[in-house]
Enzyme design. Structure first.
Site, short mmCIF file in Angstrom:
data_model
loop_
_atom_site.label_atom_id
_atom_site.label_comp_id
_atom_site.label_asym_id
_atom_site.label_seq_id
_atom_site.Cartn_x
_atom_site.Cartn_y
_atom_site.Cartn_z
CB CYS A 8 -24.07 15.57 30.74
SG CYS A 8 -22.80 16.33 29.75
NE ARG B 43 -20.59 20.54 21.70
CZ ARG B 43 -20.19 19.30 21.93
NH1 ARG B 43 -19.13 18.81 21.30
NH2 ARG B 43 -20.83 18.54 22.81
CD GLN C 159 -23.62 15.14 21.74
OE1 GLN C 159 -22.94 14.14 21.92
NE2 GLN C 159 -23.60 16.17 22.54
CG ASP D 94 -25.93 12.95 25.05
OD1 ASP D 94 -25.13 12.03 25.29
OD2 ASP D 94 -25.81 14.10 25.50
CG HIS E 142 -26.19 11.66 30.20
ND1 HIS E 142 -26.83 12.50 29.31
CD2 HIS E 142 -24.87 11.93 30.08
CE1 HIS E 142 -25.94 13.25 28.70
NE2 HIS E 142 -24.74 12.93 29.12
CE LYS F 284 -11.25 9.54 25.94
NZ LYS F 284 -11.31 10.68 25.05
CG HIS G 61 -21.19 11.43 29.77
ND1 HIS G 61 -21.73 12.67 29.80
CD2 HIS G 61 -20.48 11.31 30.91
CE1 HIS G 61 -21.36 13.30 30.90
NE2 HIS G 61 -20.60 12.49 31.60
#
Length: 617
Positions: free
Chosen positions: A301, A330, A348, A350, A352, A433, A479
RNA sequence: GCCGCGAUAGCUCAGUGGUAGAGCGCAUCCAUGGUAAGGAUGAGGUCCAGGGUUCAAGUCCCUGUCGUGGCUCCA
């Protein structure tokens, strides 16, 4: 129903007591911790001192001792003692853990320490002050401090089986003594116990680590490191297929792919706030050329905000929708790693969205429709949790913004006919969320992904757009990762399908088995392969010098959706009788079909991502 | 991170201080086949790594690596 549940609870609780009784008989020095009821049974934490280690080999012995207690059908006798007498009892019985619990009860009326945060543990203190009396249960010669309830006598406990033994810290705190936790499974009768054991057996068979090995999907290497799986050609097809589908579901709604580097100066995460919060989970990278302090990116992000902020945005430009399937890194605690479910390099899917407040509902709608279609296609039941804020001040952003955002989330969920439930206090501090919970083929629920609203990063990164009236406004960020992490998704999906992938994801869609190695056969097989490739199909030829039966067996074990055997008959007739993997068809018999038509049908099944075949339908 | 268990052939695993094994897979040969295992022969080992004990270590001890179960369910 509730009555049965209560009964089962009492049975399990009683069994924990009986387990303790048996352990005391076998190891009189045993010190007992807690023995609660859990999901499918019970456990008891026991300290036998540093010398004695119980292993699963001891289970028959313990079970036999438990069986004796059960057989004798002794009544459970309940009685109460004043707290001080109880403490004295614990001292005399040399039960220091019980004594500690009793002292807590005396002091605060609960055994849950304040610093453990009772609410977080899902427990509520059952007294608001010191308690006066505590209850005990006794079965024959063994007395245990216990709130109960128990069944009336030791004979009435249903069916049980000791399951496993593991280490556990006293009161879940690693600074405390390590005890041995003996788990037992317990059900109302042998039939239900059997069903549960079968489910465990089935889960074992489907274990994605086992299937990953057997189906040649991914590998691990000591030299590469812990939590860093590598994907084989077959596994990479799985990854690409699911990621492409996930992307497609958003690209058709205006999401655009972006790309960001995998290492970044840590300044970016200091600005986003992640450094302060997750700093110890970041991999550090040293530059030998500059003084830059770099990290492997743990999320995407912040990068995407930089792309958004690279030019002035008008309200007309919004929403801006970015999509990036990319690997994040991570440094998870080593003990948490396992298979594909928890890894240190996670990919991911991912995305946005940067949008105006009034566009939240529409944008959430797009994402929910995509999630709905994705999980319907992979055949998993989807329900969502709407996670709202509560009345505390632990949240950033104005209450009005929250109220509006929560309402828009709910509207979108309803508009998509999603099965949902609402929970307050579960929101992230930066926004409400939607959590996706999916149920797999053997009834286990997994949380795979979330859609999150974010009021904080736009603020921290100073994101803005020019509104209609010329003023500068702050966009909202949404997200979303539909799969969550591809690795984790695959761990669930492999177990969900038991490795029997539908045609669109199957690494190998068709296997062509030659009856012999004659020139005409080889030529025909090559022609079929050529046609299949032209249709975008993944077909492999098994031309090995083995019996047809053996080659069919190999294809079965590889869980290939379609197998065709090719010999003289097929060459002269131009038709094949496809062998269809059993889970894909409701028709027991296969029929002959022209080879071109067969390939075309399979290609169509792949592009339409069906789970069942239409062949011979 | 902490505790338990484990690591032997490509895979699954046996091997309890004294010559490294089996099944599958792989290779070669025979058989040329018809919808879940045809036959024979053979190759293949840093017994996870390092250190220690011992006349002798795959085996016992220590350290590390990797894997795995658990450490959330509260008398």
């Amino acid at each position: 129903m509730a009555e049965q549940d209560d009964q089962l609870y009492a049975m399990r609780h009683s069994l924990a007591h009986i387990l303790a009784t048996a352990v005391q008989h076998l190891w009189p020095e045993a010190k007992f911790g807690v023995g609660p009821v859990v999901d499918s049974g019970f456990y008891y934490d026991i300290d036998l001192g540093p010398e004695v280690k119980i292993s699963e080999e001891d289970f028959p012995k313990i079970e036999a001792e438990m069986a004796k207690v059960i057989e004798s059908n002794l009544p459970f006798e309940r009685f109460e003692k004043p707290i001080d007498e109880a403490i004295q009892w614990a001292q005399e019985a040399k039960q220091p853990y019980k004594e500690e619990l009793l002292n807590d009860l005396k002091r605060s009326g609960t055994t849950v320490a304040k610093d453990l945060n009772a609410a977080e543990l899902g427990t509520v203190a059952d007294g608001d002050g010191a308690v006066e009396n505590v209850s005990f249960y006794k079965d024959g010669d063994f007395t245990d401090l216990c709130r109960g309830p128990h069944v009336e006598s030791t004979g009435k406990v249903g069916a049980f089986k000791l399951h496993r033994v593991s280490g556990a810290y006293w009161r879940g705190n690693e600074k405390n003594a390590q005890m041995q936790r003996i788990y037992g499974l317990a059900f109302a009768n042998p039939k239900y116990l059997r069903i549960h054991l079968d489910m465990l057996e089935e889960a074992k068979k489907r274990d994605h680590r086992k299937l990953g090995q057997e189906l040649d999907l991914f590998v691990l290497s000591d030299m590469v490191g812990s939590g860093l799986p590598m994907f084989t050609p077959r596994g990479t097809i799985l990854r690409d297929e699911v990621a492409n589908f996930s992307n497609l579901l958003r690209q058709r709604s205006g999401f655009q792919k972006v790309w960001t580097p995998h290492i970044t100066k840590k300044d970016l995460y200091e600005a986003s706030g992640h450094w302060a919060k997750f700093g110890d989970e970041l991999f550090l990278v040293k530059s030998q050329e500059t003084s830059d302090e770099l990290v492997m990116k743990p999320m995407n992000c912040p990068h995407h905000t930089r792309i958004y902020a690279s030019q002035p945005r008008s309200y007309r430009d919004l929403p801006v929708r970015y999509l990036e399937t990319t690997t994040d890194y991570r440094d998870e605690k080593t003990g948490e790693l396992g298979g594909l479910s928890r890894v240190r390099a996670l990919t991911q899917d991912d995305s946005h969205v940067f949008c105006r407040n009034d566009q939240i509902e529409q944008e959430i709608n797009i994402l929910l429709a995509a999630a709905n279609e994705l999980y319907a296609t992979v055949g998993m039941d989807l329900r969502v949790r709407l996670s709202y804020r509560d009345d505390t001040d632990a949240y950033l952003g104005s209450p009005e913004l929250w109220a509006s955002a929560q309402e828009q989330l709910k509207n979108a969920v309803i508009a998509n006919n999603l099965n949902y439930f609402e929970q307050t206090g579960e929101a992230a501090f930066y926004g409400p969320k939607i959590d996706f919970m999916v149920t797999d083929a053997i009834g286990r629920e997994h949380q795979l992904a979330t859609v999150q609203l974010d009021f904080v990063q736009p603020e921290r990164f100073g994101l803005e757009y020019i509104a209609e009236d010329g003023s500068k406004q702050q966009p909202v960020m949404i997200h979303c990762a539909l799969l969550g992490s591809i690795e984790r998704f695959l761990s669930v999906y492999i177990e969900h399908t038991a490795g029997k992938f539908p045609v669109w994801v199957a690494p190998e869609q068709i296997r062509l088995i030659s009856v012999n190695q004659e020139e005409a056969t080889v030529k025909f097989a090559d022609e079929v392969a050529w046609k299949a490739t032209a249709l975008g199909l993944r077909l492999t030829i098994d031309n090995t010098n083995e019996s047809v039966g053996k080659k069919i067996r190999a294809a079965e074990i590889a869980k290939v959706p379609y197998t065709i055997v090719v010999g003289e008959k097929e060459i002269s007739g131009g038709e094949v009788v496809p062998r269809i993997r059993k889970d894909m068809t409701v028709q027991p018999e296969s029929q002959a079909i022209g080879i071109d038509e067969f390939l075309k049908t399979v290609a169509h099944e792949a592009t339409s991502r069906v789970q069942k075949t239409s062949l011979q339908g």
